[in-house]
Each structure stands twice: as C-alpha cells, then as structure tokens.
Design a protein around this motif. Sequence first.
Motif, short mmCIF file in Angstrom:
data_model
loop_
_atom_site.label_atom_id
_atom_site.label_comp_id
_atom_site.label_asym_id
_atom_site.label_seq_id
_atom_site.Cartn_x
_atom_site.Cartn_y
_atom_site.Cartn_z
N ARG A 78 38.76 154.98 9.33
CA ARG A 78 37.31 154.95 9.16
C ARG A 78 36.59 155.08 10.48
NH1 ARG A 78 34.93 151.61 4.30
NH2 ARG A 78 33.13 152.44 5.39
N GLY A 79 37.24 154.75 11.57
CA GLY A 79 36.60 154.95 12.88
C GLY A 79 36.04 153.68 13.47
N ARG A 80 35.88 153.68 14.79
CA ARG A 80 35.41 152.48 15.50
C ARG A 80 33.97 152.17 15.18
NH1 ARG A 80 37.21 154.66 21.13
NH2 ARG A 80 37.11 156.56 19.93
N GLN A 81 33.11 153.19 15.14
CA GLN A 81 31.68 152.94 14.91
C GLN A 81 31.44 152.37 13.52
OE1 GLN A 81 29.28 154.62 12.79
NE2 GLN A 81 27.63 153.37 13.60
N THR A 82 32.18 152.88 12.53
CA THR A 82 32.01 152.44 11.16
C THR A 82 32.35 150.97 11.01
OG1 THR A 82 32.52 154.64 10.35
CG2 THR A 82 32.78 152.84 8.79
N THR A 83 33.48 150.56 11.58
CA THR A 83 33.90 149.19 11.38
C THR A 83 33.12 148.21 12.24
OG1 THR A 83 35.63 149.50 13.04
CG2 THR A 83 36.24 149.88 10.76
N ALA A 192 25.54 155.42 -4.06
CA ALA A 192 26.43 156.11 -3.12
C ALA A 192 26.21 155.64 -1.70
CB ALA A 192 26.22 157.62 -3.23
N LEU A 193 24.99 155.28 -1.36
CA LEU A 193 24.66 154.66 -0.08
C LEU A 193 24.11 153.27 -0.39
CD1 LEU A 193 22.92 157.72 1.61
CD2 LEU A 193 25.14 156.77 2.24
N THR A 194 24.76 152.26 0.15
CA THR A 194 24.35 150.90 -0.20
C THR A 194 24.61 149.96 0.96
OG1 THR A 194 24.42 149.29 -2.02
CG2 THR A 194 26.54 150.05 -1.18
N TYR A 195 24.21 148.71 0.81
CA TYR A 195 24.33 147.69 1.84
C TYR A 195 25.79 147.48 2.24
CZ TYR A 195 24.26 142.89 3.72
OH TYR A 195 24.44 141.77 4.48
N PRO A 209 35.33 149.96 -5.74
CA PRO A 209 33.94 150.42 -5.76
C PRO A 209 33.79 151.78 -6.42
CG PRO A 209 34.87 150.70 -3.57
CD PRO A 209 35.93 150.04 -4.39
N LEU A 210 32.76 151.92 -7.23
CA LEU A 210 32.43 153.19 -7.86
C LEU A 210 31.13 153.71 -7.25
CD1 LEU A 210 33.06 152.51 -11.67
CD2 LEU A 210 34.56 153.68 -10.07
N ARG A 211 31.13 154.96 -6.87
CA ARG A 211 29.98 155.59 -6.22
C ARG A 211 29.08 156.21 -7.28
NH1 ARG A 211 28.84 160.80 -4.84
NH2 ARG A 211 27.71 161.16 -2.89
N VAL A 212 27.80 155.80 -7.28
CA VAL A 212 26.81 156.37 -8.21
C VAL A 212 25.77 157.13 -7.39
CG1 VAL A 212 25.17 155.89 -10.06
CG2 VAL A 212 27.16 154.39 -9.74
N PRO A 213 25.56 158.41 -7.67
CA PRO A 213 24.57 159.18 -6.90
C PRO A 213 23.18 158.52 -6.97
CG PRO A 213 25.88 160.63 -8.30
CD PRO A 213 26.21 159.23 -8.71
N LEU A 214 22.36 158.80 -5.97
CA LEU A 214 20.99 158.31 -5.97
C LEU A 214 20.06 159.37 -5.40
CD1 LEU A 214 20.16 155.78 -3.11
CD2 LEU A 214 22.13 157.30 -3.01
N SER A 413 24.30 155.22 11.86
CA SER A 413 24.60 156.41 11.08
C SER A 413 24.71 156.03 9.60
CB SER A 413 25.91 157.05 11.55
OG SER A 413 27.02 156.30 11.10
N ALA A 414 24.95 157.03 8.76
CA ALA A 414 25.12 156.78 7.33
C ALA A 414 26.49 156.22 6.99
CB ALA A 414 24.89 158.09 6.56
N GLU A 415 27.45 156.33 7.91
CA GLU A 415 28.84 155.98 7.61
C GLU A 415 29.02 154.58 7.02
OE1 GLU A 415 31.71 157.44 7.59
OE2 GLU A 415 31.29 159.39 8.48
N PRO A 416 28.47 153.52 7.62
CA PRO A 416 28.75 152.18 7.09
C PRO A 416 28.21 151.96 5.68
CG PRO A 416 27.82 152.08 9.30
CD PRO A 416 27.63 153.47 8.82
N PHE A 417 27.29 152.80 5.22
CA PHE A 417 26.65 152.59 3.94
C PHE A 417 27.33 153.37 2.80
CE2 PHE A 417 23.55 152.30 7.36
CZ PHE A 417 22.98 151.06 7.13
N CYS A 418 28.35 154.17 3.13
CA CYS A 418 28.96 155.08 2.16
C CYS A 418 29.92 154.33 1.24
CB CYS A 418 29.70 156.21 2.86
SG CYS A 418 28.62 157.40 3.64
N VAL A 419 29.74 154.52 -0.06
CA VAL A 419 30.66 154.00 -1.06
C VAL A 419 31.63 155.12 -1.43
CG1 VAL A 419 30.87 153.08 -3.40
CG2 VAL A 419 28.94 152.39 -1.96
#
Length: 463
Positions: A78-83, A192-195, A209-214, A413-419
Amino acid sequence: MTIWIPQLPASGVRYRALADAIGDAIASGELDEGMRLPPQRRLADALHVTVGTVTRAYAEAERRGLVEARVGSGTYVRGRQTTATFRQVAGQADAACVDLSLSLPPPHPDRPRGLGEALESIRHDPSALVQAVDYQPEQGMFRHRETLARWMTGLGLPVESEELMVTQGGQHGISLALQALAQPGERVAASALTYPGLIAAAQQLYLKPLRVPLDEEGMNIEALARLCAQQAPRLVYVTPDLNNPTGACLSEERRQALVALARQHDFWIVEDGVQYLPAEERGTPLYRLAPERTLYLFSTSKIIAGGLRIGMLRMPPSIVERLGALQRAQSWMVPPLMAEVVCRWIESGAAERLLDWQLGEVAARQALAQRYLASYGVRGRSHGFHLWLPLPHGVRAAALIQQLEQRQVRVTSAEPFCVGSEPAPQAIRLCVSAATNRDALARALDTLVTLLQAPPTSPWRTL
C-alpha cells in the motif's frame, strides 16, 4: 525471476517476524508502493516455512495497513504515505509547516481556557471528585448522558439519554459498532471513498469491505442494491451529510432508498455525524428514518476538544446490552472525569459560544479557499472542515503532494480513503480548519495555486 526474500531472525514467532520484515522493507523503500509481494508458496519455499505461516504474515501485514490483498491478483504494497496518513497526529507537525492534512477544529484560546475553567469547577465540587475516582456504569453516568442528550437535541439531533452510550470519541464508537454488528469475515459496505478510520477498524476486525460508488449526491444506492442482490452486507457505514473526503451530501431521495433497502435486506446502518454541520446543511438523520436499525455516531472532538475523547453512540434498544458487554470487555467504562469536563463545558454555555465562533471561522476559511480554487472545480460545504480538489489533467497527486511538502504545505491524497483495490483518483483533500489562522491558510493556498498553474514536468527521462 528474482523475488523479495527477507532475512528473518532465528527465533520468535515466524509469521510476525515476516510481517515486521514487510513493514521494515516498505519503510526503507526496498518494497515500493504498488509492488506485488511474492506468491505465498514461492516465498514459503524460499524461507523454509509453511505456506500457512506466509498466509498469516500477509494477513497480519494487511491488518496493519501495510498491504492489500486483491482477489485473484495477489497481495500488493500500500505504500508508506498511505499507511502513515491515518496514524499521523497534530503534535508531530513541523511548526513551519502549514498542515492541511488533518481534520481538526480551528485553534482558539478558549479550548485550553475552557478546559482549565472546567477542571477548576470540578476541583471545588467534592461529589464530582468522588464520582471521578469511582467505577461508573458502562453506558456512562446518567447525569452525563442527560446533559449530552439535551445538548445534541439543542443542536437539532434529538435523542433520549436512555439511547446514548458515552464513548472514547467517534473512532471508538465505530469500533464498538462494528464489533457489535458483524463477525470476522462478514461484509461491510461503505462509499468508494470514505473515512480511513472505518477502513482501519474493519481491517483490524477482519471484516470484508465492499466498495459502493458515489457521486455528488453521495453513495449510489442503486449500486448498493445490486450488491445486495448478490449478497447483502451485514452493515452499511455512511457519512450522509458530509462525505469524507469528497464533501458529498446524501440526497433525501437516497436516504429514503437506503432505509428501504436496509429493511428489505435486513442490514444495519452506521451513521457517522461526527463532523457537525448546522441544520440548513444537513438532511434528515437516518436514525430518525430507521431508528430500529441505525447506530448514530457523534462526538465533541470537532466542536470542543479532540484530546478529551468524549463521543456519543446513539443505539437501538435491541443492542444496548450487547454494546454494554463490549464496553465492559474493552475498558469497563469511559473515564468519568473526561465526561464531567465536557458536561461542565456544555452547561456553562462556553461550548455553545465556541461552536458559534467556529462556524463563522470555518465559513470564512471556506470562502477564502473558494476564491483561490474556484476555477479548479473544488468541492466542499460552507461549514465543513475540508475541501476536495480533483486535479487538472496531467497533474499527479503524488508529485503535487511532494512539491507542496517541499514548500512546507501538507495535504492528503485520495489513497487513504479508498475502499477496495480500485485505483485512487487524482485528487487531494485539504482541511481548511487545521491551519493556525487565515493568513497561514492563504499562504498555503497561494502555494498550491502557483504549483497548479505551473506547466507539468515531462515524465520522460530517456529514449
């Protein structure tokens, strides 16, 4: 083909040692973001361990947020920035840096002053001191729940004290809700993008986790219905008034559709309302539409002070005992001293004055940011803490974030919010509330616009 093979210590628990090695390799850059880990059997053979050991190690690394497993594809870094993003705390920021990465209430001297006044009031109240050092019910002291219920009702969120459990902030409320409603291996749905706190809690509890589009109207309920037709989730987590990070607000039509779908397929709703908005920017609370199957999360962290860790969980009567058992098993109760501090803050009227100031300050900061970024399609709510900025064509989020960091500006970035495993959109979240003051925010926005206006650098290095 050469594969990554770590050096493991001669003793100790093997799967944990391998998980630690994965973390060390990511931190050192030996394993880069997006890199696929070796197939489990091949790595097991190379390390002379069982496949089960590698499987447990990969699962542990995923629980820590280091990697993600993609069905049919493998396990990826997942990468250093994401975690690092979710673990970051305010106190770690460089004083010279304008940190817009954290969703914090705007600084104000009334926060430490209010704490001091509340503590001084408690110091002169012998009965309060006795209660603060004694065990209390797991749901919270009745007086505290009464005060918090009146406060929430006055904010336009009507609840009864019997429905409330005092929690150690909103994140604790999320963990309690997930543990009460779902078992390891069960499915939980979210936008799909959440807390990121929801993603982290689900990983820790081994939930799927299930990803639901928004879109601009929030979670796509038709897409959720298609998921339910295949296999309904155990619960759906939603921030209906202010999606984090996009700022989308769930439309009234979709709120009604979500409730109908929950009753049809018998799933729970976990409604996160921790980010407070005034009534004119909110829709109908889901717990009012479906009180029998909705848990509502609220907190004082975004209004009074995050360090006190006092939140509220509104719960249906059917699961009061279950949540109480979980509270006892984890910590028996929330420290009554912290709840007493918050309740005195509220009863003195200082919390209301602080909230009035905060709403005006955040609205002014949002207006400032809109003036800088209006031509870039930025999205946000006038009293929300954050903005969502889709980046112009050709601008990569990772490169922009690095350039901003070099100029003492920090965003997310958007990375940490991705389901799930879908690629993250090229966008950034900016928390306008977190800057020390409006001047600091203006400097950061000016830096951002300057970089956005600069021509993109060529990705080509050689022919």
